[in-house]
Design a protein around this motif. Structure first.
Motif, PDB file in Angstrom:
ATOM      1  N   PHE A  46       0.870  -0.986  -0.540  1.00 16.19           N
ATOM      2  CA  PHE A  46      -0.430   0.173  -0.156  1.00 16.19           C
ATOM      3  C   PHE A  46       1.104   0.926  -0.153  1.00 16.19           C
ATOM      4  O   PHE A  46       0.579   2.174  -0.728  1.00 16.19           O
ATOM      5  CB  PHE A  46      -1.285   0.898   1.038  1.00 16.19           C
ATOM      6  CG  PHE A  46      -2.244   1.129   1.227  1.00 16.19           C
ATOM      7  CD1 PHE A  46      -1.703   2.283   2.206  1.00 16.19           C
ATOM      8  CD2 PHE A  46      -3.088   0.989   0.732  1.00 16.19           C
ATOM      9  CE1 PHE A  46      -2.686   2.985   2.022  1.00 16.19           C
ATOM     10  CE2 PHE A  46      -3.809   2.446  -0.143  1.00 16.19           C
ATOM     11  CZ  PHE A  46      -3.724   2.938   0.689  1.00 16.19           C
ATOM     12  N   LEU A  47       1.920   1.556   0.790  1.00 13.26           N
ATOM     13  CA  LEU A  47       2.566   2.353   1.213  1.00 13.26           C
ATOM     14  C   LEU A  47       3.513   2.867  -0.247  1.00 13.26           C
ATOM     15  O   LEU A  47       3.083   3.838  -0.941  1.00 13.26           O
ATOM     16  CB  LEU A  47       3.735   2.276   2.143  1.00 13.26           C
ATOM     17  CG  LEU A  47       3.821   3.764   3.040  1.00 13.26           C
ATOM     18  CD1 LEU A  47       2.936   4.306   3.251  1.00 13.26           C
ATOM     19  CD2 LEU A  47       4.833   3.219   3.974  1.00 13.26           C
ATOM     20  N   LEU A  90       1.604   4.041  -3.090  1.00 10.34           N
ATOM     21  CA  LEU A  90       1.053   5.557  -2.476  1.00 10.34           C
ATOM     22  C   LEU A  90       1.913   6.220  -2.978  1.00 10.34           C
ATOM     23  O   LEU A  90       1.898   7.566  -4.235  1.00 10.34           O
ATOM     24  CB  LEU A  90       1.020   5.283  -1.068  1.00 10.34           C
ATOM     25  CG  LEU A  90      -0.358   6.192  -0.666  1.00 10.34           C
ATOM     26  CD1 LEU A  90      -1.321   6.317  -0.968  1.00 10.34           C
ATOM     27  CD2 LEU A  90      -0.160   6.746   1.402  1.00 10.34           C
ATOM     28  N   TYR A 109      -6.344  -0.751  -3.638  1.00  6.41           N
ATOM     29  CA  TYR A 109      -6.151  -2.606  -2.779  1.00  6.41           C
ATOM     30  C   TYR A 109      -7.213  -2.159  -2.090  1.00  6.41           C
ATOM     31  O   TYR A 109      -7.392  -3.762  -2.310  1.00  6.41           O
ATOM     32  CB  TYR A 109      -5.717  -1.207  -1.304  1.00  6.41           C
ATOM     33  CG  TYR A 109      -5.633  -1.728  -0.186  1.00  6.41           C
ATOM     34  CD1 TYR A 109      -6.932  -1.715   1.230  1.00  6.41           C
ATOM     35  CD2 TYR A 109      -4.437  -2.628   0.128  1.00  6.41           C
ATOM     36  CE1 TYR A 109      -6.207  -2.760   2.197  1.00  6.41           C
ATOM     37  CE2 TYR A 109      -4.504  -3.354   1.840  1.00  6.41           C
ATOM     38  CZ  TYR A 109      -5.480  -3.656   2.231  1.00  6.41           C
ATOM     39  OH  TYR A 109      -4.898  -3.897   3.762  1.00  6.41           O
ATOM     40  N   TYR A 111      -8.754  -6.696  -1.169  1.00  6.94           N
ATOM     41  CA  TYR A 111      -9.805  -7.182  -0.761  1.00  6.94           C
ATOM     42  C   TYR A 111     -10.561  -7.887  -1.784  1.00  6.94           C
ATOM     43  O   TYR A 111     -11.481  -9.468  -1.152  1.00  6.94           O
ATOM     44  CB  TYR A 111     -11.127  -6.185  -0.427  1.00  6.94           C
ATOM     45  CG  TYR A 111     -10.241  -5.813   1.321  1.00  6.94           C
ATOM     46  CD1 TYR A 111     -10.442  -4.009   0.813  1.00  6.94           C
ATOM     47  CD2 TYR A 111     -10.447  -6.165   1.952  1.00  6.94           C
ATOM     48  CE1 TYR A 111     -10.274  -3.561   1.941  1.00  6.94           C
ATOM     49  CE2 TYR A 111      -9.888  -5.277   3.449  1.00  6.94           C
ATOM     50  CZ  TYR A 111      -9.621  -4.053   3.651  1.00  6.94           C
ATOM     51  OH  TYR A 111      -9.793  -3.954   5.021  1.00  6.94           O
ATOM     52  N   SER A 158       1.762  -6.761   3.184  1.00  4.22           N
ATOM     53  CA  SER A 158       1.725  -5.354   3.909  1.00  4.22           C
ATOM     54  C   SER A 158       2.939  -4.990   4.164  1.00  4.22           C
ATOM     55  O   SER A 158       4.372  -5.862   4.182  1.00  4.22           O
ATOM     56  CB  SER A 158       0.836  -5.955   4.941  1.00  4.22           C
ATOM     57  OG  SER A 158       1.851  -6.856   5.688  1.00  4.22           O
ATOM     58  N   ASN A 159       3.019  -3.870   5.259  1.00  3.76           N
ATOM     59  CA  ASN A 159       4.092  -3.436   5.394  1.00  3.76           C
ATOM     60  C   ASN A 159       5.327  -4.057   6.931  1.00  3.76           C
ATOM     61  O   ASN A 159       4.081  -4.277   7.864  1.00  3.76           O
ATOM     62  CB  ASN A 159       3.568  -1.842   6.369  1.00  3.76           C
ATOM     63  CG  ASN A 159       4.998  -1.324   6.285  1.00  3.76           C
ATOM     64  OD1 ASN A 159       6.094  -1.246   6.688  1.00  3.76           O
ATOM     65  ND2 ASN A 159       4.318   0.870   6.112  1.00  3.76           N
ATOM     66  N   LEU A 205       5.221  -2.518  10.432  1.00  3.19           N
ATOM     67  CA  LEU A 205       4.438  -2.482  11.238  1.00  3.19           C
ATOM     68  C   LEU A 205       3.970  -3.691  11.783  1.00  3.19           C
ATOM     69  O   LEU A 205       2.817  -3.725  13.106  1.00  3.19           O
ATOM     70  CB  LEU A 205       3.057  -1.931  10.355  1.00  3.19           C
ATOM     71  CG  LEU A 205       3.209  -0.978  10.048  1.00  3.19           C
ATOM     72  CD1 LEU A 205       1.828  -0.121   9.183  1.00  3.19           C
ATOM     73  CD2 LEU A 205       3.126   0.461  11.287  1.00  3.19           C
ATOM     74  N   SER A 206       3.954  -5.103  11.197  1.00  2.00           N
ATOM     75  CA  SER A 206       3.322  -6.271  12.264  1.00  2.00           C
ATOM     76  C   SER A 206       4.859  -6.971  13.178  1.00  2.00           C
ATOM     77  O   SER A 206       5.774  -6.250  13.599  1.00  2.00           O
ATOM     78  CB  SER A 206       3.305  -7.240  11.216  1.00  2.00           C
ATOM     79  OG  SER A 206       4.613  -7.553   9.823  1.00  2.00           O
ATOM     80  N   MET A 215      -5.434   3.906   6.310  1.00  2.60           N
ATOM     81  CA  MET A 215      -5.299   2.452   4.802  1.00  2.60           C
ATOM     82  C   MET A 215      -4.662   1.440   5.089  1.00  2.60           C
ATOM     83  O   MET A 215      -4.684   0.127   5.281  1.00  2.60           O
ATOM     84  CB  MET A 215      -5.475   2.793   3.776  1.00  2.60           C
ATOM     85  CG  MET A 215      -7.152   3.607   3.724  1.00  2.60           C
ATOM     86  SD  MET A 215      -7.581   3.518   2.073  1.00  2.60           S
ATOM     87  CE  MET A 215      -8.745   1.451   2.183  1.00  2.60           C
ATOM     88  N   GLY A 216      -3.204   2.200   5.113  1.00  2.08           N
ATOM     89  CA  GLY A 216      -1.914   1.558   5.184  1.00  2.08           C
ATOM     90  C   GLY A 216      -1.342   1.129   6.548  1.00  2.08           C
ATOM     91  O   GLY A 216      -0.765  -0.581   6.414  1.00  2.08           O
ATOM     92  N   LEU A 217      -2.017   1.316   7.826  1.00  2.26           N
ATOM     93  CA  LEU A 217      -1.865   0.740   8.746  1.00  2.26           C
ATOM     94  C   LEU A 217      -2.881  -0.371   9.482  1.00  2.26           C
ATOM     95  O   LEU A 217      -2.655  -1.263   9.836  1.00  2.26           O
ATOM     96  CB  LEU A 217      -2.713   1.471  10.470  1.00  2.26           C
ATOM     97  CG  LEU A 217      -0.934   2.679  10.277  1.00  2.26           C
ATOM     98  CD1 LEU A 217      -1.642   3.719  11.531  1.00  2.26           C
ATOM     99  CD2 LEU A 217       0.641   1.693  11.161  1.00  2.26           C
ATOM    100  N   SER A 218      -4.075  -0.722   8.293  1.00  2.00           N
ATOM    101  CA  SER A 218      -4.647  -1.481   7.779  1.00  2.00           C
ATOM    102  C   SER A 218      -4.487  -2.749   7.622  1.00  2.00           C
ATOM    103  O   SER A 218      -3.709  -3.133   6.773  1.00  2.00           O
ATOM    104  CB  SER A 218      -6.178  -1.896   7.302  1.00  2.00           C
ATOM    105  OG  SER A 218      -6.086  -1.038   6.265  1.00  2.00           O
ATOM    106  N   GLY A 219      -4.748  -3.654   8.270  1.00  2.00           N
ATOM    107  CA  GLY A 219      -3.977  -5.109   7.468  1.00  2.00           C
ATOM    108  C   GLY A 219      -3.224  -5.089   8.286  1.00  2.00           C
ATOM    109  O   GLY A 219      -2.155  -7.186   7.964  1.00  2.00           O
ATOM    110  N   SER A 220      -2.633  -5.689   9.471  1.00  2.00           N
ATOM    111  CA  SER A 220      -1.581  -5.597  10.059  1.00  2.00           C
ATOM    112  C   SER A 220      -2.272  -6.713  11.518  1.00  2.00           C
ATOM    113  O   SER A 220      -3.084  -6.163  11.856  1.00  2.00           O
ATOM    114  CB  SER A 220      -0.426  -4.705  10.720  1.00  2.00           C
ATOM    115  OG  SER A 220      -0.899  -4.058  10.669  1.00  2.00           O
ATOM    116  N   VAL A 221      -1.043  -8.168  11.174  1.00  2.00           N
ATOM    117  CA  VAL A 221      -1.898  -8.512  12.843  1.00  2.00           C
ATOM    118  C   VAL A 221      -1.007  -8.411  13.751  1.00  2.00           C
ATOM    119  O   VAL A 221       0.251  -8.812  13.947  1.00  2.00           O
ATOM    120  CB  VAL A 221      -1.772  -9.978  12.189  1.00  2.00           C
ATOM    121  CG1 VAL A 221      -1.849 -11.411  13.126  1.00  2.00           C
ATOM    122  CG2 VAL A 221      -2.699  -9.803  11.013  1.00  2.00           C
TER     123      VAL A 221
END
Lengths: 164, 503, 326
Positions: free
Chosen positions: A112-113, A116, A146, A151, A159-160, A163-164, C17-23
């Motif tokens: 996503f990033l 963007l 996205y 979806y 994914s980023n 963040l995870s 939205m960028g932060l969504s989807g992370s577990v």
């Protein structure tokens, strides 16, 4: 033969030589009734050499009169180069760089990033849009991508990792 | 159960509300998938496979997946024509004249004739399937390595007709394609070729990455460099459907394409590609104005599109009658059936007549749904071209990047895509026709593999290619073609020499 | 001012939205779907077995197991993907023990170690190698074919799924043990090889039971032998090679489940327990029986031992037969 054609011709010849050499020595061509892994590539290498020579001969023997049209590569390469590159060339290089940057960032900062940034970069740098319009286009497109891919189609996209 | 009874019962099954809904859903998803460059029907069917587990009967599941499969065939021509982006191997040939037509403002008629041709071809193919499935399937089994070799070689020869003005340059491209195709592990010897230590190259390049990169991305890079605004001309927005004149020109092409696609499509592994190539070459040969091909001849779209749709229908034949899947998408459908306890094969028609006839009937219905879905959409797609290039170009790049990435989930494919894009750009600037590249890429391994298998089978005896009846026939066609080309070339040279002498 | 507000809102939306989807890592395992990577394309025996697991798995786990096909590189691409993935239990290797795990390491350098970089979780099935011939063939038994070949001094042609794979090695072993010349013709996978035999383009073929059983039932193939120490229960009328006087027995293709070596022990224990329940499930057993794939469960530790054994056996065989990728 234009300068570009000339270079391309040499590339073809060089490639042919390389492929033929590599096939013969590294891949083993086998004998005709039991061809080895290098058999086809070897023939391809030879073909490239032959075609490269033939191409050059064609150009030398059948010199066609210089065409009057200004859109062919001849015009682009052989004209006197302006002091600065034309905007279109710059645009292409920037677009290319942006795309390469996207490929590099794709797995590193997440789909996503990266999308963007790619879109934003494109609008600002390649198209030279105003900031607000660029941001709006960017967010809409990235959101649409996205939604469609993650979806609706459930494609696996990175994914980023930060963040995870 | 006789054929007639079978087909009637099949329609009763296909026309139930649930199966209709699944068929429509499949057609819709398939069209979307076909339009999106990079995402192929096989991957989508794989994604949706788990959903089919919860459906108790196998019939709706197969109808859904079959719908996706040929919906994708319909949709694949859309991006080929509009953006020079082939979705799969079978759509590459459509790019050649289709995109040129779009550039001349004839995107509407091109899309329209592609849809109509696909519909006719698909419908006729399903009828053929219904009536002749078992004997044709046995015929398909007779295609062993020697036959595959001859056929693929014939296809490669046909690919030369795509080389545009300079045959030398076309041949160079073809050889390049053969080399790209040999990258990776060679199945006959087990050796990895041209991987230079890069692990990702051991499985070779992916066709979609190559074709989309060279054709689509290359085109975008080229367009970006043009001075001034790039707007793919759509002044004649009103002309969204093919005119009567277009139809008259194309109808024989559609007929020929259907026949070619139906028969060649039965052969597992590459039937659709070769049939689209053969169709293009045939159309060019029989046309009264062959110089139009490559510049936007509508027959160059109608023929191959019909061929690849007929091929995708007839590729069900080996699955339903022999239990042998011919390509990746059909293999997914095969897997789904097996998980549900239905064994495709000669007993399918006896053990599960509802599946057999239900699927066939749904193919008729599916074709109708698709033409209803696609024709009105032509207007919509054409409008798409009016999006400013500053937005269209990066969005297309994003689509192709995601599509490429999703093939193996590795960033390497993104770099490969860009590299192929650069190659496409360079080829365009140097006035090379890129058409033969992806085709040689696909046909090369087929030719090489089949040849080596044949030689192993015969113990090194080359006569195997002419002592077997099918192979001999193909070789004869091949020889005729070559001789015909040579005679034609000599005549043309004589004529121009005569003209010069007269001057 | 207006531009600033709009801009800020837009960027905030984007960030959201960028932060969504992370577990978050604290969620209990499993908290999202698990990917089962299959080193083959759809429709093959490994793929079908994996889909059988996929179908039954949700009965015993809160998260689904999703099959992902990664064909290519003769299976190496998929396995390497698993080896290099995060060892969090969300990427599994379905088909552990296939040819490229137990046979290939003897023939070429691998980009990973199939035994150190992966942890075995369960053995699901063993696919033996069945030797078949076309129904229209003149020969009704393997010894007949061998006798003919010796008498006429002509080689026997055989289709195999890939060069130096389990089937190729089995046929080559037969060739050596019986003292007869068998030329193996590699094809692009099991289905391709079986199709070639069905078309009568080769005299002999080797395949896994799931690949050849449908054709045997259809009357298109005649089974000649199985390469096992005892008869295969799904093909009780087919003699073993040893019974025919050919001293060859191979493990064929082993199919199990593995995960990256660094996967936490609790995750491995969960997977092992769940897979055990799956293999005991009636629906699973029925699907596998329909697929002609026997369910032969072994737990992680036993599977690890078995893999080492099979690997060593193939090593010996390859040395004996002098098989190389030249």
């Amino acid at each position: 033969m234009t300068k570009s054609d000339h270079v391309a011709n040499l590339v073809v010849l060089a490639l042919g030589v390389f492929v033929a050499y590599h096939s013969y020595y590294s891949l083993k061509i086998g004998i005709l009734i039991t061809p080895g892994a290098g058999f086809l590539p070897f023939l391809c290498g030879l073909a490239l050499i032959a075609l490269g020579i033939f191409w050059r001969l064609q150009a030398i023997l059948f010199k066609s009169p210089p065409k009057a049209d200004s859109k062919g590569p001849t015009a682009v390469v052989c004209e006197v180069q302006p002091a600065t590159l034309p905007r279109s060339r710059v645009k292409l290089c920037l677009a290319f760089a942006t795309t390469v940057a996207y490929a590099c960032l794709f797995e590193r900062i997440g789909f996503f990033l990266a999308t963007l940034l790619f879109m934003l970069g494109w609008q600002l740098v390649v198209e030279r849009e105003r900031w607000l319009k660029a941001i709006i286009i960017t967010v809409l497109c990235a959101a649409a991508m996205y939604t469609l891919f993650s979806y609706l189609l459930r494609v696996e996209l990175p994914s980023n990792p930060l963040l995870s | 159960m006789g054929i007639f009874d079978g087909i009637i019962s099949g329609f009763f099954i296909a026309l139930t509300p649930m199966n209709l809904m699944f068929g429509f859903l499949g057609a819709l998803i398939g069209t979307a998938v076909g339009v999106l460059p990079g995402l192929g029907p096989a991957a989508t069917i794989a994604l949706l496979l788990p959903i089919t587990y919860s459906i108790s009967s196998p019939v709706p599941a197969v109808i859904l997946m079959a719908g996706i499969y040929y919906g994708a065939m319909y949709g694949g021509s859309t991006t080929s024509i509009l953006l020079n982006l082939p979705g799969e191997a079978a759509s590459v040939v459509t790019c050649i004249d289709g995109y040129k037509m779009a550039q001349k403002g004839q995107a509407g008629p091109a899309l329209g004739i592609a849809a109509i041709g696909s519909f006719i071809a698909g419908s006729v193919a399903v009828v053929g399937l219904t009536l002749f499935a078992p004997p044709i399937a046995e015929f398909a089994l007779g295609f062993g390595p020697p036959e595959k070799f001859s056929l693929a070689l014939l296809g490669l020869l046909m690919a030369v007709t795509l080389s545009g003005e300079s045959v030398t340059k076309g041949l160079i491209i073809m050889v390049l394609g053969l080399l790209f195709g040999s990258v990776g592990i060679d199945p006959i010897s087990g050796k990895s070729r041209f991987d230079f230590g890069v692990i990702e190259l051991q499985s070779g390049f992916d066709f979609v990455t190559l074709a989309v990169g060279v054709f689509g991305l290359g085109e975008i890079f080229y367009n970006l460099e043009q001075e001034g605004n790039v707007e793919i001309v759509t002044t004649k927005v009103g002309k969204v459907f093919p005119a009567m004149a277009d139809w008259v020109k194309s109808r024989m092409a559609i007929l020929r394409g259907t026949l070619i696609g139906f028969f060649i499509g039965i052969i597992p592994g590459g039937g659709a590609v070769i049939s689209s190539l053969v169709s293009y070459a045939v159309e060019k040969k029989v046309s009264k104005h062959p110089e139009e091909f490559g510049q936007g001849a509508i027959e160059g779209v109608a023929g191959p599109e019909s061929a690849n749709n007929a091929a995708s229908s007839s590729s069900f034949i080996p699955l339903l009658t022999l239990g042998i899947p011919g390509n990746a998408s059909i293999a997914m459908i095969f897997a789904c059936l097996l998980i549900k306890g239905v064994k495709p094969g000669p007993f399918l028609i006896v053990e599960h007549p509802d599946v057999f006839w239900g699927v066939i009937a749904s193919m008729y219905v599916g074709n109708i749904m698709l033409i209803i879905l696609n024709l009105p959409l032509v207007g919509v797609w054409v409008q798409l071209l009016r999006v400013p290039y500053g937005i269209l170009a990066p969005v297309v790049i994003l689509f192709t990047a995601i599509g490429s990435y999703s093939i193996a989930n590795q960033a390497f494919d993104l770099y490969a895509l860009i590299a192929f894009g650069v190659l496409g750009y360079v080829l365009r600037k140097l006035k090379f026709e890129a058409g033969p590249l992806p085709l040689a890429f696909i046909l090369g391994p087929m030719i090489e593999g089949s040849m080596r298998q044949s030689l192993l089978m015969s113990g090194g005896n080359f006569l195997i290619f002419v002592t077997r009846p099918i192979s001999l026939t193909i070789v004869a066609v091949f020889a005729l073609f070559v001789v015909g080309q040579a005679v034609f070339a000599i005549r043309r040279a004589k004529r121009s020499a005569g003209v010069q002498a007269a001057v | 001012m207006k531009k600033l507000i709009v801009g800020t809102i837009v960027i905030a939306l984007a960030a959201a939205m960028g932060l969504s989807g992370s577990v978050s890592a604290q969620d209990k395992y499993p908290s999202k779907p698990i990917s089962g990577i299959v080193p083959a394309s759809a429709g093959g025996s490994t793929d079908l077995m994996s889909r059988a697991i996929e179908k039954v798995w949700p009965k015993y786990s809160s998260q689904p197991l999703v099959v992902v096909n990664k064909p290519g590189g003769a299976g190496v691409v998929a396995t390497e993907f698993v080896v290099r993935s995060k060892p969090d239990g969300y990427t599994l290797y379905l088909g552990y023990g296939s040819g490229h795990d137990i046979v290939m390491p003897h023939l070429q350098k691998m980009p990973y170690d199939p035994y150190k970089d992966l942890v075995p979780i369960a053995r699901i099935s063993v696919h033996s190698v069945v030797v078949v011939t076309g129904a229209k063939s003149d020969f009704n038994s393997l010894p007949d074919m061998i006798a003919w070949s010796k008498k006429e001094n002509k080689p026997i042609t055989s289709s195999v799924s890939m060069k130096a794979g389990a089937q190729d090695i089995t046929i080559t072993a037969i060739s050596k043990a019986a003292g007869v010349n068998i030329v193996t013709v590699p094809f692009a996978g099991g289905a391709d090889a079986v199709t070639a035999l069905a078309g009568g383009h080769v005299m002999l073929g080797a395949g896994h039971p799931s690949e050849v059983a449908p054709h045997i039932k259809a009357g298109r193939f005649k089974p000649l032998a199985v390469a096992l120490p005892q008869r295969d229960p799904s093909l009780p009328n087919v003699p073993t090679l040893k019974e025919l006087g050919i001293n060859v027995s191979t493990w064929g293709s082993v199919k199990g489940v593995g995960a990256p070596a660094a996967t936490p022990k609790e995750v491995v224990a969960y997977l092992e327990a769940t897979l055990k329940k799956v293999t005991e499930d009636e629906e699973f057993k029925k699907i596998m029986a329909d697929l002609d794939q026997p369910v032969m469960y072994l737990n992680g530790a036993d599977f690890a031992k078995f893999l080492q054994e099979a690997h060593a056996d193939y090593g010996k065989l390859i040395k004996e037969l002098n098989i190389t990728i030249q």
